[in-house]
Design an enzyme around this catalytic site. Sequence first.
Site, PDB file in Angstrom:
ATOM      1  N   TYR A  68      34.227  60.484  53.239  1.00  0.00           N
ATOM      2  CA  TYR A  68      35.155  59.532  53.861  1.00  0.00           C
ATOM      3  C   TYR A  68      34.464  58.205  54.113  1.00  0.00           C
ATOM      4  O   TYR A  68      35.032  57.137  53.891  1.00  0.00           O
ATOM      5  CB  TYR A  68      35.700  60.113  55.172  1.00  0.00           C
ATOM      6  N   PHE A  70      50.199  34.034  40.983  1.00  0.00           N
ATOM      7  CA  PHE A  70      50.798  35.226  40.391  1.00  0.00           C
ATOM      8  C   PHE A  70      51.917  35.704  41.332  1.00  0.00           C
ATOM      9  O   PHE A  70      51.890  35.399  42.517  1.00  0.00           O
ATOM     10  CB  PHE A  70      49.705  36.291  40.222  1.00  0.00           C
ATOM     11  N   ASP A  98      41.499  34.043  42.402  1.00  0.00           N
ATOM     12  CA  ASP A  98      42.286  35.209  42.047  1.00  0.00           C
ATOM     13  C   ASP A  98      41.680  35.658  40.727  1.00  0.00           C
ATOM     14  O   ASP A  98      41.929  35.078  39.670  1.00  0.00           O
ATOM     15  CB  ASP A  98      43.765  34.822  41.915  1.00  0.00           C
ATOM     16  N   ALA A 142      41.429  38.344  38.600  1.00  0.00           N
ATOM     17  CA  ALA A 142      41.793  39.468  37.724  1.00  0.00           C
ATOM     18  C   ALA A 142      41.151  39.373  36.332  1.00  0.00           C
ATOM     19  O   ALA A 142      40.629  40.346  35.807  1.00  0.00           O
ATOM     20  CB  ALA A 142      43.308  39.551  37.592  1.00  0.00           C
ATOM     21  N   LYS A 152      42.625  44.786  35.328  1.00  0.00           N
ATOM     22  CA  LYS A 152      42.502  43.930  34.150  1.00  0.00           C
ATOM     23  C   LYS A 152      41.047  43.974  33.678  1.00  0.00           C
ATOM     24  O   LYS A 152      40.637  44.967  33.087  1.00  0.00           O
ATOM     25  CB  LYS A 152      42.974  42.510  34.462  1.00  0.00           C
ATOM     26  N   HIS A 161      64.868  41.656  37.102  1.00  0.00           N
ATOM     27  CA  HIS A 161      64.431  42.019  35.751  1.00  0.00           C
ATOM     28  C   HIS A 161      63.961  43.463  35.632  1.00  0.00           C
ATOM     29  O   HIS A 161      64.052  44.058  34.577  1.00  0.00           O
ATOM     30  CB  HIS A 161      63.331  41.065  35.268  1.00  0.00           C
TER      31      HIS A 161
END
Length: 460
Positions: free
Chosen positions: A72, A124, A215, A217, A258, A450
């Site tokens: 843990y 994003f 950011d 990624a 990614k 979408h």
Amino acid sequence: MKKVKPEPFKIKMVEPISKISRKKREEALKRAGYNLFSLNSDEVYIDLLTDSGTGAMSDNQWAGIMSGDESYAGSNNFHNLSNTVKEVFDYDYTIPTHQGRGAEQVLFPILLDEGQFAISNMHFDTTKAHVELSKGRAVNLVIDESRDTSKYHPFKGNLDLEKTKEFINEKGADNIGFIIITITCNSAGGQPVSMKNIKETSKLAKKYGIKVFMDAARFAENAYFIKQREDGYENKTIKEIVKEMFSYAEGFTMSAKKDGIVNMGGIIGIKNNKELYTKARSRVVPLEGFPTYGGLSGRDMEALARGLKEGIDFDYLDYRIGQVKYLGEKLKEAEIPIQEPVGGHAVFVNAGKMLPHIPYDQFPAQVLGNALYLESGVRGVEVGSLLLGRDPETKENLKSPLELLRLTIPRRVYTNNHMDVVAKGLIKVKDKVDQLKGLEFTYEPEVLRHFTARLKPIKE
Ligand SMILES: *Cc1c(COP(=O)(O)O)cnc(C)c1O
């Protein structure tokens, strides 16, 4: 014959795929309400929906899975991950999170006061959402060149520094929470940001006392483009470039799905600000988990530690970006309009140009995506007016500046033979685009329509 970079790996395990018949694809698409998100994966032959979490792990990463330490607190795998972050980014503090948006939900409320702005080249979707959930306001100030799909610019992801300066002066530095640079700029088509731009952003921010974050990624793909395209970096290693890029920021949020080449995971990295780290560490507990696991299993942290190193290998990146470029060039040769230059993780087909007879509110990129699926079983994704949604006040359909079909390439998953199938399918569709019909809703959800919308072809 074009020179193609061979894969810098051999294949040890395979996952069979097969193509169902055209008739079955027609049935599947109808059942799915002409929405590719509603297909089952076994109805798809080549899946280019996203590069997020869809990569293939290496034998070394899978071996890491077997050495998971599921304690843990204080897992060995956490220490390995944290040491890797130190080695790759030269950052002192690592907090694992379940994925990129987990990192955002922990960090952003610490950085933003109510009404403050977050400035980015382009936020994003989830990044924007977490800015807004933190009662901040998201502003995109990418350079104008990013909007012209046919014009070459080596770094279309750059932040517009003039606009940024003006914006800060207009709103006042106290009203800016932070600047976050998205590398590569996902929403602008995986377009890179130059080192010069990162450095100047940091300089500008420092002048006003504003913090800069990444950011991160697709940090490795961004570093590859800097090596390829920016003067003074051609002889530097990817590792050196990554270190320099991150030296200009205070911290990062990362979706490790990614360039981390794992199926699930995220990281908050903090350079050396202990106070910020301490705050983030206390927030991560109720949201993601204890700070040495943050929503990940020990084994997942191990795979990620190994993936981060594989992701910055030059031969891998050369093959990876080469494959995306290979598909882009095949399409260009066939005079299919695409965004240029091709970005790091996807080829964007300009469906607005290809299907000029279909108006934006009948979703030309969705029509093209569906036609490609019917033709060859390939699944891409619409990035256009269907994605954009409606004006919250007038309820009118918003018109996206571009109607794009994104063909996103998973890492180390498909071969160039698969890319040929994709190109061939689109070329066939191109020859009969004038027969394609627009789409109308049979069910339209209020938010993020979408994903779950149902549509049908419009009958004349
Ligand atoms: C994927 C992505 C995110 C969100 O990460 P998840 O792992 O999907 O939660 C944030 N920013 C960028 C640039 C991304 O590509």
